[in-house]
Motif scaffolding. Sequence first.
Motif, PDB file in Angstrom:
ATOM      1  N   UNK A  51       0.831  -1.197   0.000  1.00  0.00           N
ATOM      2  CA  UNK A  51       0.000   0.000   0.000  1.00  0.00           C
ATOM      3  C   UNK A  51       0.874   1.259   0.000  1.00  0.00           C
ATOM      4  N   UNK A  52       1.912   1.223  -0.802  1.00  0.00           N
ATOM      5  CA  UNK A  52       2.868   2.335  -0.842  1.00  0.00           C
ATOM      6  C   UNK A  52       2.241   3.624  -1.376  1.00  0.00           C
ATOM      7  N   UNK A  53       1.303   3.498  -2.320  1.00  0.00           N
ATOM      8  CA  UNK A  53       0.668   4.704  -2.863  1.00  0.00           C
ATOM      9  C   UNK A  53      -0.097   5.455  -1.783  1.00  0.00           C
ATOM     10  N   UNK A  54      -0.746   4.713  -0.899  1.00  0.00           N
ATOM     11  CA  UNK A  54      -1.563   5.339   0.128  1.00  0.00           C
ATOM     12  C   UNK A  54      -0.737   5.890   1.286  1.00  0.00           C
ATOM     13  N   UNK A  55       0.482   5.409   1.444  1.00  0.00           N
ATOM     14  CA  UNK A  55       1.295   5.836   2.590  1.00  0.00           C
ATOM     15  C   UNK A  55       2.531   6.634   2.182  1.00  0.00           C
ATOM     16  N   UNK A  56       2.638   6.969   0.897  1.00  0.00           N
ATOM     17  CA  UNK A  56       3.816   7.678   0.382  1.00  0.00           C
ATOM     18  C   UNK A  56       5.109   6.919   0.696  1.00  0.00           C
ATOM     19  N   UNK A  57       5.038   5.587   0.503  1.00  0.00           N
ATOM     20  CA  UNK A  57       6.204   4.711   0.695  1.00  0.00           C
ATOM     21  C   UNK A  57       6.747   4.788   2.122  1.00  0.00           C
ATOM     22  N   UNK A  58       5.862   4.856   3.096  1.00  0.00           N
ATOM     23  CA  UNK A  58       6.252   4.970   4.504  1.00  0.00           C
ATOM     24  C   UNK A  58       6.957   3.702   4.973  1.00  0.00           C
ATOM     25  N   UNK A  59       8.002   3.869   5.806  1.00  0.00           N
ATOM     26  CA  UNK A  59       8.745   2.730   6.331  1.00  0.00           C
ATOM     27  C   UNK A  59       7.910   1.954   7.351  1.00  0.00           C
ATOM     28  N   UNK A  60       8.237   0.665   7.478  1.00  0.00           N
ATOM     29  CA  UNK A  60       7.508  -0.201   8.405  1.00  0.00           C
ATOM     30  C   UNK A  60       7.642   0.300   9.839  1.00  0.00           C
ATOM     31  N   UNK A  61       8.818   0.850  10.212  1.00  0.00           N
ATOM     32  CA  UNK A  61       9.030   1.323  11.580  1.00  0.00           C
ATOM     33  C   UNK A  61       8.078   2.459  11.927  1.00  0.00           C
ATOM     34  N   UNK A  62       7.830   3.355  10.977  1.00  0.00           N
ATOM     35  CA  UNK A  62       6.912   4.477  11.223  1.00  0.00           C
ATOM     36  C   UNK A  62       5.477   3.967  11.318  1.00  0.00           C
ATOM     37  N   UNK A  63       5.134   2.989  10.478  1.00  0.00           N
ATOM     38  CA  UNK A  63       3.787   2.408  10.535  1.00  0.00           C
ATOM     39  C   UNK A  63       3.570   1.733  11.886  1.00  0.00           C
ATOM     40  N   UNK A  64       4.602   1.047  12.386  1.00  0.00           N
ATOM     41  CA  UNK A  64       4.490   0.422  13.711  1.00  0.00           C
ATOM     42  C   UNK A  64       4.252   1.484  14.781  1.00  0.00           C
TER      43      UNK A  64
ATOM     44  N   UNK B  13       5.734  -7.259  22.463  1.00  0.00           N
ATOM     45  CA  UNK B  13       4.955  -6.765  21.326  1.00  0.00           C
ATOM     46  C   UNK B  13       5.865  -6.184  20.249  1.00  0.00           C
ATOM     47  N   UNK B  14       6.854  -5.376  20.670  1.00  0.00           N
ATOM     48  CA  UNK B  14       7.745  -4.740  19.704  1.00  0.00           C
ATOM     49  C   UNK B  14       8.593  -5.770  18.968  1.00  0.00           C
ATOM     50  N   UNK B  15       9.168  -6.710  19.711  1.00  0.00           N
ATOM     51  CA  UNK B  15      10.018  -7.719  19.078  1.00  0.00           C
ATOM     52  C   UNK B  15       9.186  -8.654  18.201  1.00  0.00           C
ATOM     53  N   UNK B  16       7.954  -8.947  18.634  1.00  0.00           N
ATOM     54  CA  UNK B  16       7.086  -9.780  17.816  1.00  0.00           C
ATOM     55  C   UNK B  16       6.780  -9.135  16.476  1.00  0.00           C
ATOM     56  N   UNK B  17       6.560  -7.811  16.482  1.00  0.00           N
ATOM     57  CA  UNK B  17       6.308  -7.093  15.234  1.00  0.00           C
ATOM     58  C   UNK B  17       7.509  -7.165  14.297  1.00  0.00           C
ATOM     59  N   UNK B  18       8.712  -7.073  14.873  1.00  0.00           N
ATOM     60  CA  UNK B  18       9.926  -7.125  14.049  1.00  0.00           C
ATOM     61  C   UNK B  18      10.098  -8.508  13.430  1.00  0.00           C
ATOM     62  N   UNK B  19       9.846  -9.555  14.212  1.00  0.00           N
ATOM     63  CA  UNK B  19       9.966 -10.916  13.682  1.00  0.00           C
ATOM     64  C   UNK B  19       8.973 -11.115  12.538  1.00  0.00           C
ATOM     65  N   UNK B  20       7.733 -10.658  12.740  1.00  0.00           N
ATOM     66  CA  UNK B  20       6.714 -10.787  11.685  1.00  0.00           C
ATOM     67  C   UNK B  20       7.148 -10.049  10.425  1.00  0.00           C
ATOM     68  N   UNK B  21       7.699  -8.851  10.612  1.00  0.00           N
ATOM     69  CA  UNK B  21       8.140  -8.060   9.461  1.00  0.00           C
ATOM     70  C   UNK B  21       9.269  -8.762   8.705  1.00  0.00           C
ATOM     71  N   UNK B  22      10.257  -9.275   9.436  1.00  0.00           N
ATOM     72  CA  UNK B  22      11.402  -9.918   8.795  1.00  0.00           C
ATOM     73  C   UNK B  22      10.984 -11.196   8.068  1.00  0.00           C
ATOM     74  N   UNK B  23      10.195 -12.031   8.732  1.00  0.00           N
ATOM     75  CA  UNK B  23       9.752 -13.284   8.103  1.00  0.00           C
ATOM     76  C   UNK B  23       8.922 -12.986   6.862  1.00  0.00           C
ATOM     77  N   UNK B  24       8.035 -12.001   6.959  1.00  0.00           N
ATOM     78  CA  UNK B  24       7.168 -11.677   5.827  1.00  0.00           C
ATOM     79  C   UNK B  24       7.966 -11.117   4.657  1.00  0.00           C
ATOM     80  N   UNK B  25       8.873 -10.191   4.930  1.00  0.00           N
ATOM     81  CA  UNK B  25       9.630  -9.574   3.840  1.00  0.00           C
ATOM     82  C   UNK B  25      10.593 -10.557   3.180  1.00  0.00           C
TER      83      UNK B  25
END
Length: 834
Positions: free
Chosen positions: A83-96, A530-542
């Motif tokens: 959804x880069x068009x809707x977020x102006x290519x926002x980084x995952x860290x900012x979305x978190x 919660x924070x580390x879980x989000x990072x693991x999900x991001x890394x595995x998904x990407x």
Amino acid sequence: MARRRSLRLHPSDGDDDVVSDEENLNDLSFYDGPPWHPPNVICDNLNESGIRSNGHLVQQRDVENVVKLLEEDCTVPFIARYRKEQTSNMEAAVIREIKSSLEELKAVQEKTRFHLLKLGKEKKLSTDIREKLCNSYSMEQLEQLVAPFKSGSKTTLAERARKAGLEPAAEKILGDKGLFNVQDYIQSEGCTRTAKEVEEGVQHIVAEVISKDKATVDYLRSCVKEMSSQIFLCVSKASQARKKTKKDQQVDFEKFQSYMDKKHCINTVRPHQVLAINRGEELKALSVKVSLPDRLNERFIHWCKTKWCSNTQPNSYAARIICISVEDSYNRLMAPMIMREIRSKLNKTAEKASIEVFTQNLHRLLLTPPVKGRVILGIDPGFKNGCKLAVISATGEIVMTDVSYMHTGNRYLEKRRMTDLIRKFQCETIGIGNGTACRQTEEFISEVIRSNSFHPLHVQYCIVNEDGASIYSVSPEAEKEMPKLDPNIRSAVSIARRLQDPLAELVKIDPKHIGVGMYQHDVPERLLKAALGDVVEECVSFVGVDLNICSEVLLKWVSGISAGLAKKIIAHRQRVGAFTNRQVLLDVKGLGPKTFKQCAGFVRINPSSNNTAEQTTKDEVIVISTSEDEEDVKPLARKRGKTSAGPSKRRKKAAPPPPTEPEPLDATWIHPESYEETRKLLKMAFASGKDIGSESIKHKLDNLIKSRGKESLAESIGVGEPTLDLIINGLQQPRNYDIRVEFEKPLFKQEIITIEQIMPGMRLSGRVVNAVHFGVFVDVGLADHGLCHRNHMPHHILQGKVLGPGDKVEVVVTEKKLVNGRKWNISLRLVGLS
């Protein structure tokens, strides 16, 4: 004030219904949310905190889009990639960060509802109070507003005075309604008091009223903010009385020596210093006090006397009581409150910064490039119980396990055994755990390599972070994966697999046990998890997972897939056979279109992994149904010739199954929702699915972009430019492309250096093993890691890069010092990046 329906996204929602003067203030059935606009609040907080997206201030329209997507249950990885068009290519860290802020605002909304209902039932709710509560968007604001309505503890001085019937006297003094006479309150309901007792009781009530007044508290906070450079944390050694809390507890004062007898300005104190001071205070080694400037006391009391004595006659009895109450309120109630707030704010900032370091380090560690296609020997070092050995194949299968007593047995025989083992399995890669006996094991392996015993094999070794391996080795997951294997041997297997595929192995371990960062036990476990879980999900998904060979443990971290759903997907794969394309996922019970949308782009169907797929389409499919509703009918694969379980159940022919032919795009990170546009692009480039990942498609797409232009091309196929870039990258990437190749590879060595060889001025190559607020720890091949302080990391060398685990660096030794006769402190200066 307008009625609200929910945590609304648009300020105009629900502005038609206005509260009338006759409306019952205690009826809160209409309340569904605050008047403030969540994206506005979040955007302001992000920009105030200095958080940037692609180097620029975060825009409100982008925050609004992210909030909408989060409210639709979209995951952070999905939003960041698709959804880069809707977020102006926002980084995952900012979305978190936006996600975290939204959750906090929802908590504020629920708390606001609770307070409104409570005050409504108590008949204490006015139009003004209701509007102020509904306009509060932080817990701090809420608590401040409801403080005057909270009944204090029965043991407080003010409550005792109220119980003694002195509240009317306090109200009279504050309102200055006529002449105040102490004699009127000396005797009440058979209770006789002295004039001094009446005076003190009234002072306590007035002092509490002043301390809970919003305007007064706001003024004090503004003064504190203005004078923050003059406020200090005064740290000293704890007294003997404090340290004798437990007979068996030995307080190690030496650890906190650098913090004792010092003042730390709250504006400049570092997050790691705050956490260290907190730990010292908890261990009874340090005593900490907040020092407020005298000027704050004088300025605040002068302001309060002007405000609270405005209705009284100068030099009157009431004015004197109020002046005394103001001083009492500041010294006994407000100054301690401000001190607590200062400590709380410092702690929250330090915890947040610490979690950020954890997440950055974990992100780097999880994205360490895998060592693929190699037979690996994993060594879990040890002295008395020997070194546990495990050889794994190029595909991660356990080939051999053993125990070597290289430190306590016959060294010559152990070298021969090691040589024979390496030669037998043609193992050129060794992973050594960084725990006890690591350096001694490294010396042993290095010595064997230098003796040329492995020739012609080119044997290398690597030090592997083994944090959490021992915990995992005794877990139910390890027992299920490696049954009847000794837990110590499991650790060796885990070390080898961490080198072969760090991501696949590390996801099996609770992130907090991986050991990246500092003070992980000093931050709230809930926030850290919660924070580390989000990072693991991001890394595995990407990185993506191959749906036909991934484990259940890895699959449950994919965006949109829960642990229960991962189990069902693996069970479906075992029952029906390999997945032939992504659409087959919809056959898994419990996985609907919404979940498919979130996870489809992060799972792959690589051609090499589904060659052995069973041809289930040849079997007859029978559906057993007991319901007339065909939407509830679930197909069950059955072999030809089999009948249903009972004669009473009706058999039907199922609808034709979804296409089971392989889809070339399923091997890329292109989302199925963009397949139609991707095919249009391939047609325009005169390419096909067979060209994906080849050099030819790269040339064809480059020529197409040059001739049409990217903007025009995106418009032609009906997507935005960010999505077009994602499609082009997905088509050009080689088969089985792994984004981890872009990160720093593990550092392999063949020999080590000794501490005797280290001299100031020596230039060394090393690898960052941990990043903290004050610098980075670097492994330069010694038993002890060297510290490169942030002051010794020049900006012209870093050039904006943030160092993390795995980064290779060039350093110069600035100091070598032996501490307590047992540990070497090596100070380093950064001179280059490898």
